[in-house]
Every structure is written in structure tokens, then in C-alpha cells.
Scaffold this motif. Structure first.
Motif, PDB file in Angstrom:
ATOM      1  N   HIS A   4       0.908  -1.452  -0.284  1.00  0.00           N
ATOM      2  CA  HIS A   4       0.028   0.241  -0.111  1.00  0.00           C
ATOM      3  C   HIS A   4       0.878   1.297  -0.159  1.00  0.00           C
ATOM      4  O   HIS A   4       0.425   1.778  -0.226  1.00  0.00           O
ATOM      5  CB  HIS A   4      -0.723  -0.231   1.409  1.00  0.00           C
ATOM      6  N   TYR A   5       1.831   1.048   0.481  1.00  0.00           N
ATOM      7  CA  TYR A   5       3.321   2.647   0.228  1.00  0.00           C
ATOM      8  C   TYR A   5       3.810   2.548  -1.447  1.00  0.00           C
ATOM      9  O   TYR A   5       3.970   1.514  -2.013  1.00  0.00           O
ATOM     10  CB  TYR A   5       3.869   2.281   1.102  1.00  0.00           C
ATOM     11  N   ARG A   6       3.469   4.097  -1.451  1.00  0.00           N
ATOM     12  CA  ARG A   6       4.329   3.526  -3.426  1.00  0.00           C
ATOM     13  C   ARG A   6       6.103   5.179  -2.922  1.00  0.00           C
ATOM     14  O   ARG A   6       5.392   6.114  -1.708  1.00  0.00           O
ATOM     15  CB  ARG A   6       4.088   5.012  -3.995  1.00  0.00           C
ATOM     16  N   VAL A   7       6.859   4.551  -2.733  1.00  0.00           N
ATOM     17  CA  VAL A   7       8.179   5.567  -1.914  1.00  0.00           C
ATOM     18  C   VAL A   7       9.282   6.003  -3.124  1.00  0.00           C
ATOM     19  O   VAL A   7       9.336   4.851  -4.317  1.00  0.00           O
ATOM     20  CB  VAL A   7       8.959   3.929  -1.513  1.00  0.00           C
ATOM     21  N   LEU A   8       9.694   6.918  -3.874  1.00  0.00           N
ATOM     22  CA  LEU A   8       9.962   7.365  -4.768  1.00  0.00           C
ATOM     23  C   LEU A   8      11.299   7.467  -3.952  1.00  0.00           C
ATOM     24  O   LEU A   8      11.811   7.799  -3.751  1.00  0.00           O
ATOM     25  CB  LEU A   8       9.792   8.715  -5.183  1.00  0.00           C
ATOM     26  N   ASP A   9      12.361   6.497  -5.434  1.00  0.00           N
ATOM     27  CA  ASP A   9      13.821   6.444  -5.036  1.00  0.00           C
ATOM     28  C   ASP A   9      15.068   7.348  -5.768  1.00  0.00           C
ATOM     29  O   ASP A   9      14.780   7.349  -7.389  1.00  0.00           O
ATOM     30  CB  ASP A   9      14.478   5.068  -5.072  1.00  0.00           C
ATOM     31  N   LEU A  10      15.453   8.455  -5.188  1.00  0.00           N
ATOM     32  CA  LEU A  10      16.120   9.635  -5.909  1.00  0.00           C
ATOM     33  C   LEU A  10      17.634   9.316  -6.040  1.00  0.00           C
ATOM     34  O   LEU A  10      18.718  10.663  -5.855  1.00  0.00           O
ATOM     35  CB  LEU A  10      15.729  11.686  -5.882  1.00  0.00           C
ATOM     36  N   CYS A  11      17.935   7.999  -5.018  1.00  0.00           N
ATOM     37  CA  CYS A  11      19.475   8.119  -4.327  1.00  0.00           C
ATOM     38  C   CYS A  11      20.198   7.383  -6.154  1.00  0.00           C
ATOM     39  O   CYS A  11      20.205   7.071  -7.125  1.00  0.00           O
ATOM     40  CB  CYS A  11      19.322   6.834  -3.766  1.00  0.00           C
ATOM     41  N   GLU A  94      16.536  10.137  -0.715  1.00  0.00           N
ATOM     42  CA  GLU A  94      17.271  11.006  -1.679  1.00  0.00           C
ATOM     43  C   GLU A  94      18.962  10.579  -0.849  1.00  0.00           C
ATOM     44  O   GLU A  94      18.660  10.881  -0.348  1.00  0.00           O
ATOM     45  CB  GLU A  94      17.159  11.995  -2.271  1.00  0.00           C
ATOM     46  N   ASP A  95      19.457  10.896  -1.352  1.00  0.00           N
ATOM     47  CA  ASP A  95      21.276  11.374  -1.171  1.00  0.00           C
ATOM     48  C   ASP A  95      21.739  12.471  -1.816  1.00  0.00           C
ATOM     49  O   ASP A  95      22.764  12.200  -1.712  1.00  0.00           O
ATOM     50  CB  ASP A  95      22.164  10.161  -1.424  1.00  0.00           C
ATOM     51  N   ALA A  96      21.217  13.095  -1.993  1.00  0.00           N
ATOM     52  CA  ALA A  96      21.555  15.038  -3.250  1.00  0.00           C
ATOM     53  C   ALA A  96      22.879  15.303  -1.348  1.00  0.00           C
ATOM     54  O   ALA A  96      22.515  15.437  -0.606  1.00  0.00           O
ATOM     55  CB  ALA A  96      20.386  15.522  -3.722  1.00  0.00           C
ATOM     56  N   PRO A  97      23.538  16.043  -2.494  1.00  0.00           N
ATOM     57  CA  PRO A  97      24.448  16.770  -1.166  1.00  0.00           C
ATOM     58  C   PRO A  97      23.571  17.608  -0.461  1.00  0.00           C
ATOM     59  O   PRO A  97      22.472  18.172  -1.343  1.00  0.00           O
ATOM     60  CB  PRO A  97      25.201  17.360  -2.384  1.00  0.00           C
ATOM     61  N   VAL A  98      23.580  18.200   0.598  1.00  0.00           N
ATOM     62  CA  VAL A  98      22.799  19.056   1.684  1.00  0.00           C
ATOM     63  C   VAL A  98      22.604  20.690   0.567  1.00  0.00           C
ATOM     64  O   VAL A  98      24.244  20.821   0.301  1.00  0.00           O
ATOM     65  CB  VAL A  98      23.752  19.255   3.068  1.00  0.00           C
ATOM     66  N   GLY A  99      21.022  20.507   0.931  1.00  0.00           N
ATOM     67  CA  GLY A  99      20.822  22.256   0.037  1.00  0.00           C
ATOM     68  C   GLY A  99      20.677  22.049  -1.597  1.00  0.00           C
ATOM     69  O   GLY A  99      19.497  23.098  -1.819  1.00  0.00           O
ATOM     70  N   GLN A 100      20.734  20.707  -1.807  1.00  0.00           N
ATOM     71  CA  GLN A 100      20.530  21.280  -3.581  1.00  0.00           C
ATOM     72  C   GLN A 100      19.470  20.742  -3.783  1.00  0.00           C
ATOM     73  O   GLN A 100      18.372  21.216  -4.996  1.00  0.00           O
ATOM     74  CB  GLN A 100      21.368  19.575  -4.074  1.00  0.00           C
ATOM     75  N   MET A 101      18.693  20.031  -3.367  1.00  0.00           N
ATOM     76  CA  MET A 101      17.342  19.883  -3.026  1.00  0.00           C
ATOM     77  C   MET A 101      16.460  20.842  -2.601  1.00  0.00           C
ATOM     78  O   MET A 101      15.657  21.287  -4.347  1.00  0.00           O
ATOM     79  CB  MET A 101      16.613  18.329  -2.484  1.00  0.00           C
ATOM     80  N   ALA A 102      16.447  21.274  -1.941  1.00  0.00           N
ATOM     81  CA  ALA A 102      16.068  22.999  -2.280  1.00  0.00           C
ATOM     82  C   ALA A 102      16.233  23.771  -2.861  1.00  0.00           C
ATOM     83  O   ALA A 102      15.404  24.783  -3.673  1.00  0.00           O
ATOM     84  CB  ALA A 102      16.104  23.310  -0.479  1.00  0.00           C
ATOM     85  N   ALA A 103      17.962  23.890  -3.230  1.00  0.00           N
ATOM     86  CA  ALA A 103      18.173  25.465  -4.400  1.00  0.00           C
ATOM     87  C   ALA A 103      16.846  24.462  -5.518  1.00  0.00           C
ATOM     88  O   ALA A 103      16.563  25.518  -6.621  1.00  0.00           O
ATOM     89  CB  ALA A 103      19.754  24.888  -4.891  1.00  0.00           C
TER      90      ALA A 103
END
Length: 833
Positions: A4-11, A94-103
Motif C-alpha cells: 500500500h506504500y509508494r516510495v520515490l527513490d532519487l538516490c 534521496e542522497d543529494a548534497p545538503v541544500g541541493q534539493m531545496a535549491a
């Protein structure tokens, strides 16, 4: 279980392990990839070493069972595509560098604006907050900061990491998966998601209670290959045998003494152990030596005798003796040995996929064995973009559906414990009275040492009420293990016990007394989860097998944890994580190519299995919510650990290649190593990517032959020269100064923290990694904080490890409803002790 769960994997890298864990437990996991594919598709090992984004074995290892959807997040169209997926998703990792997703406009606040129920987990080297959160990082530097690296390897060389498969991000990804499931459970009550912050550095501190030694006036450990060194006493556990290497756990203390005594008896039979060794009391000898009552020479003599004796035996002879004589001995396996191990085959652990040419790619199978698990399919790794047009974007998040059906936020779930006045914290709640994710969950724990107790500790951190059952006659072994506050070996004074048992209640109950049976049955009626780590089959022989417990409470979830699982030809092997690490192949791949195996520090599989245990328990709870009844979970610590070597296992099965010990070298970065700095046994870790090499060469003054232009192949050829120049430069400054200097050039670098370094580390300090909490024996006790952080319902560590039996009255009266007369009868029968 998690369908019942959907997970998005951006790693992009090995943090894909988080999505893999959730997919293995049934979740729909969508790997969102750039048009050219995620980074892991372009890193080896490849099938036949031919680069191909569809044939990367590292990518295969942690992407089976997922879907692949492409979205170019550098474009507005790609970001909009992701937000469409977020609208109907339950979680994003996700495993993006800190701040990258917010940017990019894709930080947690942006995602929550689209889907308030979304759980957003970030896996980063050092965490999303703190003064070093934005430092460049990699596996080597995260392990360096954790203190784990300083503990591993040969005493006369630089510390060494586990070769072949980066471990820190795997452990962090496991923590992220477990925490995501905990947050998703909370979202079913509140309708709201939150941000989950996971630091690879903090995840790797899990097996390091000795890093608090400076805070508690205790002796820190010293580095020794294949063993432990404490207070100047070396305790080897890795020994050469006649045809390879073996792990032999011949330790001192209450839990280990019987095994060591039996080993010495065998040695005496064959003329190796003299009368002095035969007369040693292995239960008390360590205390006698550390207190100065006896010379440490007797310890050295015992291990020298073990070494001579074991060298005369083959691995097969020692393996047979482990069962016949009940010894803590196991061969040290190569990764290729795993593929033909009859025990794993008997437990149907492997999942094979045939390649076009008839070769077999061998994938790891079940994380754990559930009593009602469905047969697994052949492993399928999605081709890039295979599901671009197949994903339903109109889906509604599960939490939103549950909350709507229950009548609104807060209608489902309840708190355990009441809010304390003035905004203080208590079990089940955070400051101000907010309910923790697992408040109301009840756990009775019969497990001990590290693997399962540390998993249950996570449940306690997030609000579960945990009753740990021990007895004075058989206390948790961790109560006897260093470090002790002020070097006082009192059973309530062990820092390690506190790390793995903080936040729990203690009930002292002698299970050998028939009067205890009714108490156990009442605990099972009260509980949602019961855990045990006795020898396989012991629970059933005692009348506490799953059939017995489910007859008492059909909704009970029972978890059994053991070295090799509850079934199979070797299941009866008694042992500890040192032995499982050898069986799983970790020792042979860790160390230097010109020396024998060093192995990772400590009982390594005990540090890996807890992530799998927490995720499995959370999945079982989700299943119970839907099906109504409980289930049984069989955990093999060794099988759980094999998932952390999955790329190497695939490489061995497809390419016929065993990973080799290579010190701190890395196939994708160079230079990549640990370099000396000013001071005794002080080091700095440096991991250089191709784009940062010119900056590194300039920083250390390496200008010979146009060094700035050397590609990675040339750098590897000239590694000795490069290492010499870097070492000369780093030796002139402290490891902190060196790391800070390299970080100014964007180079991955971190001080290799010893125990004092961990206590002084500004990043760990800022994130309150070490905390001083109430504890009855000392008043307060230093312990580790939870390894994960949640933005809205952060974990609460409300007490240290409980003193033995200190909660007897509360548990019996408040939880089980006993009156004073009944408790008095139990006391008179000497059951409560």
C-alpha cells in the motif's frame, strides 16, 4: 506487506539500499532517474568488465524489484514531473548534497506543499544540519568521522576501512528505510509527513560505545587487526589455521568463560595447554588482570597457545569442533565460498537470474523469513525509463486515505504515558506533548547483547514501551562489557549496555522457575511484539515458541534472531557477530594485500542486522493492521549482513572474481587513503574525485611532471609518490587543520576520529550525538542519541539503560494489573531476581 506504500527513490549511489529494503518488503518503489541514468549505472563492476548502464552489477544489487521513471530535474519540466509523482507518493528518499534539493525547489517544504503526507528522507555524509553538514563527503570520510575507522586495522599502520563495498551509506540507507516506515506509521495518525535526516557518519557510530570513554573516565580501545585491544591487553580473534584463517572467540567473563574453558580442555587433550592455563578461572581472569591482582602475561600466554593449536587444524576440523565441542569457532570465508555454502542453499536464500550466455547472476534473497511470506519472483532490475508511461499519477497517499477513513487526524493511535508538565519530555511524547510515532506500541524483549536490543532501542526512541526481561542468574552479556564508568565493572555501569537499552523498562524474571510462566503469558497478552535471541529452538523447548505465543495472543508479532537462523544444517551454531562476520566474508576483504585479514572492528554483523530488524518489524505491523493477525520473523544475522556485500557477491557469481584486500584504495577515486597527521596515531582521511585532483595536487605542492594533468590511471601508477607527498604535507598539521584545509578546496576529507576526537567533534556535538540522560545507578549516564532525526516528531531518549529489575513493580502493577499480594507471592518464590 508494504504493497500500500509508494516510495520515490532519487538516490544516485549505494544509498539505493533504502529503496531496495522497502521494495523487498513489498512497497512499490519508483527509481526516478535522469535521462542518462543514475550514477550507479555507470560504475563497475560490470558484467565482463564492459561498461554498460544496463549491466552494472553494483546497480543490479540494490535496484531489483523497482520501477524506473526518467525525469531531468535540471529542467522545469523534469521538476514538474517529479512533483506529479510526489502528489501520489507516500515517501521520497534521496542522497543529494545538503541544500541541493531545496535549491531546485524540491526541498521538504516544497514537497509538503504538494503532498502534506509525504515523508522525505535525506541520506548525507554528515547530516543535514551542523557546522560540517555542507562539507564534501564520501564513504571513507564518513567512516573516519564516526570513530569506527580508527578502531579497524593493524596497530602499526593506518586505520583501514572495509574494502569492496562502501559500508557507511549502506548502514545509513538501512536507517533511512526503517525511519521512513516509522514516520509513515505516524502519518496514518496525523495525516502529516515530515523530514527524516540521516547522517552516514552517525549511522557508523552504532558499534562504538567506547567512543564515550573519555566522557566516563574509562579506557578507550586500541587498534588491533582481527581482534580487540583494551587497557594494553591484546585480544586476538583471527588466527591462521592449516588451510586458511579462522575466527576463534576465546574471551573472558561470565558469558564467554564456558566456551574458552572447553577450548583449553581440547588443547590440553592434545598437549598444548599446560596446568597453569587449565587452572585459570576464565570468568574472573580479566577483572584480576585489569585490577592488577594478576600479571597480564597469562592472557598473552593463552592466546599464544590458541594460535599454536589452531594452526594445526584445518578449517573443516575446526568447523566440526564448533558443533561437537560447543566452541565459538568458525572459518573465515571468501566471498566466493558463500555461493556454495550448503546452509544458505538449504534456507533458499539465493535468488538466481540467468544471463544470455547461460551464466547465473546470484542475488541475495529474503531479508528475513516471515512465517506467511509469499514465494519471491526471479530478480528483475528495471531498464532505464522502462516505466515512463506506466505509472499512475492519480494515486492518493495511503496516510491521507487512512486519516479520512478514521474521521480525521489523531483519531487513530494513542499515547503511552502522559505528558509531563512545563514542556519536558517523557516516554511516548516530545516537548509540549506531541505524540511520538510509536506511542502505544508495546514490546517485550527476551533478546540480549547487540543485534536485536539495538533495533528495539530504536522503537523505544520513537515512543514504544519496551519491557526487557533478564535475570540476575543470566543478565544481558552487555552488562559485563567495557567501557564502564570510572572502570567500575558493576552490571548497571556499562556504557554499552546503556547505548543499546536506553529508554527501556527492566523486569527481572527467573524463567527457570515455573511460577514465572504466568507472568510471561500475561506479558504476551499485553504486548504487540516479542523478541528473543536464545539458541535456535530454545523458545519452543521452553514452551514459548510462536505457536505457543500466538495461542495466547493471536496478534503477537514474534521475532527470533540468531547467528544463522532457525533452520538449516548449521543453525545450532552458538556464536556472536565476530563469527557471523567471518562466515559472511567481511574479514577476508578487510586489510592490506601484503598481510593477513584485519577484519572490521567488533562483532560487525551485530551492527548491520538491526536496520533489517526494525524495517521488518514495521512491515509486520503494517501487515497486522490489514490482516488482523500476527506473524513470526526468523532473522539470520549472517543473511541480513550478506545484503551489505551484494555487489561483491554478484561480481563473484558473474565474473568469477573474489574481492581482494586493498587497504583504503577505491576503484573510483584516487588518491583515496588515510594519511598521518601531527600527534601519536593521528590521521586524516582523503578521498579525491577526478574533478578535485588539480586542487589537491596544488594544495600539497605536487607539481612534478605536470601532476595537475594526471588522469586517474596515471595517479594509480604513481600512487607511492603521491602518497609520500601528501603524507609529508599532512604530517605538519593536526588532522582537523588538514581536513579543514582540504575542504576549502572542495576535497572530501575528515579527521580520523579516535574516542576523544568523537567527543570533541563539532558536527557530532552540534547534532547532540552524545547525550547525558537520567540513569538510576549513576544519577546520569552518557549514551548515544538516536541515529535518525525527524523534523516534527524527533526521537526522545528519556532515560539511560535501566538497572536490573528496577521497573518490576511498575511493570507488574501498571502494565499487568497485579496487586501487592500477587507480587509478594512471586517474590517469595524467588521469581523476581
Amino acid at each position: 506487506m508494504l504493497q500500500h506504500y509508494r516510495v520515490l527513490d532519487l538516490c544516485e549511489g549505494i544509498s539505493q539500499f533504502a529503496g531496495y529494503l522497502l521494495a523487498s518488503l513489498g512497497a512499490e518503489v519508483i527509481a526516478v532517474e535522469p535521462p542518462g541514468g543514475v550514477r550507479s549505472r555507470h560504475l563497475g563492476p560490470f558484467v565482463d568488465d564492459e561498461p554498460d548502464p544496463e549491466r552494472s552489477l553494483g546497480h543490479w544489487a540494490y535496484n531489483q524489484g523497482k520501477q524506473s521513471d526518467t525525469a531531468d530535474l535540471s529542467t522545469a519540466e523534469g521538476r514538474q514531473r517529479l512533483l506529479e509523482l510526489v502528489r501520489g507518493a507516500d515517501a521520497l528518499i534521496e542522497d543529494a548534497p545538503v541544500g541541493q534539493m531545496a535549491a531546485l525547489g524540491l526541498g521538504y517544504d516544497d514537497l509538503a506543499a504538494v503532498n502534506p503526507a509525504i515523508v522525505h528522507a535525506s541520506v548525507t555524509p554528515y547530516g543535514s544540519t551542523g557546522p560540517r553538514s555542507t562539507w564534501a563527503g564520501s564513504d571513507l570520510t564518513a567512516v573516519a568521522g564516526s570513530g569506527f575507522l580508527h578502531s579497524s586495522g593493524d596497530k602499526d599502520r593506518a586505520p583501514v576501512r572495509v574494502s569492496g563495498v562502501p559500508q557507511s551509506f549502506l548502514q545509513a540507507a538501512g536507517d533511512a528505510a526503517a525511519a521512513t516506515l516509522i514516520a509513515l506509521r505516524e502519518a496514518q495518525r496525523s495525516g502529516l509527513g515530515q523530514h527524516v535526516d540521516v547522517s552516514a557518519m552517525e549511522s557508523m557510530t552504532h558499534g562504538q560505545p567506547q567512543n564515550m570513554s573519555p566522557r566516563v573516565n574509562a579506557n578507550p580501545i586500541d587498534r588491533i587487526a582481527g581482534g580487540l585491544s583494551l587497557g594494553g591487553i591484546d585480544i586476538p580473534m583471527m588466527f591462521p589455521c592449516a588451510d586458511g584463517n579462522t575466527i576463534c572467540v576465546a574471551l573472558m567473563g561470565v558469558a564467554f568463560a564456558p566456551f574458552t574453558r572447553r577450548l583449553v580442555e581440547w588443547e590440553a587433550e592434545e598437549g598444548f595447554a599446560d596446568e597453569e592455563l587449565q587452572a585459570v578461572d576464565w570468568e574472573t581472569i580479566a577483572v584480576e588482570v585489569l585490577s592488577g591482582q594478576r600479571s597480564p602475561e597469562i592472557i598473552g600466554k593463552s592466546f599464544a597457545t590458541h594460535a599454536r593449536f589452531l594452526a594445526t587444524k584445518t578449517a573443516e576440523e575446526l568447523w566440526a569442533a564448533a558443533f561437537d565441542r560447543n566452541l565459538l569457532i568458525t572459518p573465515s570465508a571468501l566471498v566466493s565460498d558463500l555461493l556454495t555454502n550448503v546452509h544458505f542453499a538449504s534456507r533458499d536464500f539465493w535468488r538466481d537470474s540467468e544471463l544470455d550466455d547461460g551464466r547465473v547472476a546470484r542475488f541475495c534473497g529474503p531479508l528475513v523469513h516471515f512465517s506467511d511470506e509469499a514465494p519471491e519472483r526471479t530478480p528483475v532490475v528495471p531498464r532505464l525509463g522502462a516505466h515512463d508511461d506506466a505509472i499512475d499519477s492519480d494515486r492518493r497517499p495511503h496516510a491521507a486515505t487512512v486519516v479520512a477513513a478514521s474521521g480525521g487526524p489523531g483519531a487513530s493511535g494513542s499515547a503511552s504515558g502522559d505528558a509531563e508538565p512545563n514542556g519536558t519530555v517523557s516516554e511516548g511524547r516530545v516537548s509540549g506533548g506531541a505524540v511520538l510515532p510509536l506511542a502505544g506500541l508495546r514490546v517485550v524483549e527476551f533478546s540480549w547483547v547487540i543485534a536485536t536490543p539495538s533495533a528495539v532501542r530504536i522503537l523505544a526512541d520513537y515512543g514504544a514501551t519496551v519491557v526487557k526481561v533478564e535475570t540476575e542468574g543470566r543478565p544481558d552479556t552487555m552488562r559485563t562489557v567495557n567501557p564502564f564508568v570510572d572502570e567500575d565493572p558493576h552490571p548497571d555501569n556499562s556504557v554499552g549496555y546503556g547505548v543499546y537499552n536506553a529508554g527501556k523498562r527492566s523486569l527481572s524474571l527467573d524463567l527457570s522457575k515455573p511460577e514465572s510462566r504466568q507472568v510471561v503469558e500475561d506479558l504476551i497478552r499485553w504486548a504487540d511484539i516479542a523478541t528473543e535471541s536464545w539458541a535456535p529452538g530454545a523458545a519452543a523447548r521452553m514452551g514459548y515458541g510462536y505457536e505457543d505465543l500466538s495461542a495466547i495472543n493471536p496478534r503477537i508479532i514474534m521475532l527470533s534472531s540468531s547467528l544463522l537462523g532457525q533452520s538449516g544444517p548449521y543453525s545450532s551454531l552458538a556464536g556472536y557477530g565476530f563469527m557471523a562476520a567471518a562466515i559472511a566474508g567481511f574479514y577476508e576483504i578487510t586489510g592490506w594485500p601484503d598481510r593477513g585479514p584485519a577484519g572490521p572492528y567488533g562483532p560487525y554483523t551485530d551492527f548491520l542486522a538491526p536496520r533489517v530488524i526494525v524495517a521488518s518489524l514495521m512491515a509486520a505491523l503494517e501487515r497486522r493492521d490489514r490482516a488482523g493477525d500476527g506473524c513470526y520473523i526468523d532473522v539470520s544475522q549472517t543473511e541480513a549482513a550478506l545484503h551489505y556485500l551484494a555487489p561483491a557477491i554478484l561480481d563473484a557469481s558473474v565474473n568469477g572474481r573474489d574481492p581482494q584486500r586493498c587497504g583504503n584504495e577505491d576503484p573510483h577515486m584516487s588518491p583515496h587513503g588515510v594519511y598521518p597527521s601531527a600527534g601519536d596515531d593521528q590521521w586524516v582521511a582523503i578521498a579525491c574525485t577526478d574533478d578535485r585532483w588539480p586542487a589537491l595536487a596544488g594544495a600539497v605542492g605536487l607539481d612534478i611532471d605536470g601532476a595537475a594533468g594526471w588522469d586517474q590511471a596515471v595517479r594509480r601508477e604513481r600512487a607511492a609518490v603521491i602518497d609520500e607527498v601528501i603524507s609529508a604535507w599532512t604530517s605538519e598539521c593536526s588532522n582537523v587543520e588538514a581536513a579543514e584545509a582540504f575542504q576549502t578546496h572542495g576535497i572530501d576529507a575528515y579527521p580520523v576520529n579516535n574516542a576523544q576526537g568523537c567527543c570533541d567533534d563539532p558536527q557530532l556535538t552540534s547534532r547532540e550525538h552524545h547525550i547525558n540522560v537520567p540513569q538510576s545507578h549513576r544519577g546520569t549516564m552518557w549514551t548515544q542519541n538516536c541515529r535518525t532525526r525527524m523534523s516534527r516528531t524527533p526521537p526522545v531518549v528519556w532515560r539511560g539503560g535501566p538497572c536490573l529489575g528496577e521497573d518490576n513493580f511498575e511493570v507488574l502493577t501498571e502494565f499487568l494489573g497485579y496487586d501487592a499480594d500477587r507480587i509478594a507471592d512471586l517474590a517469595a518464590a524467588e521469581v523476581l531476581g
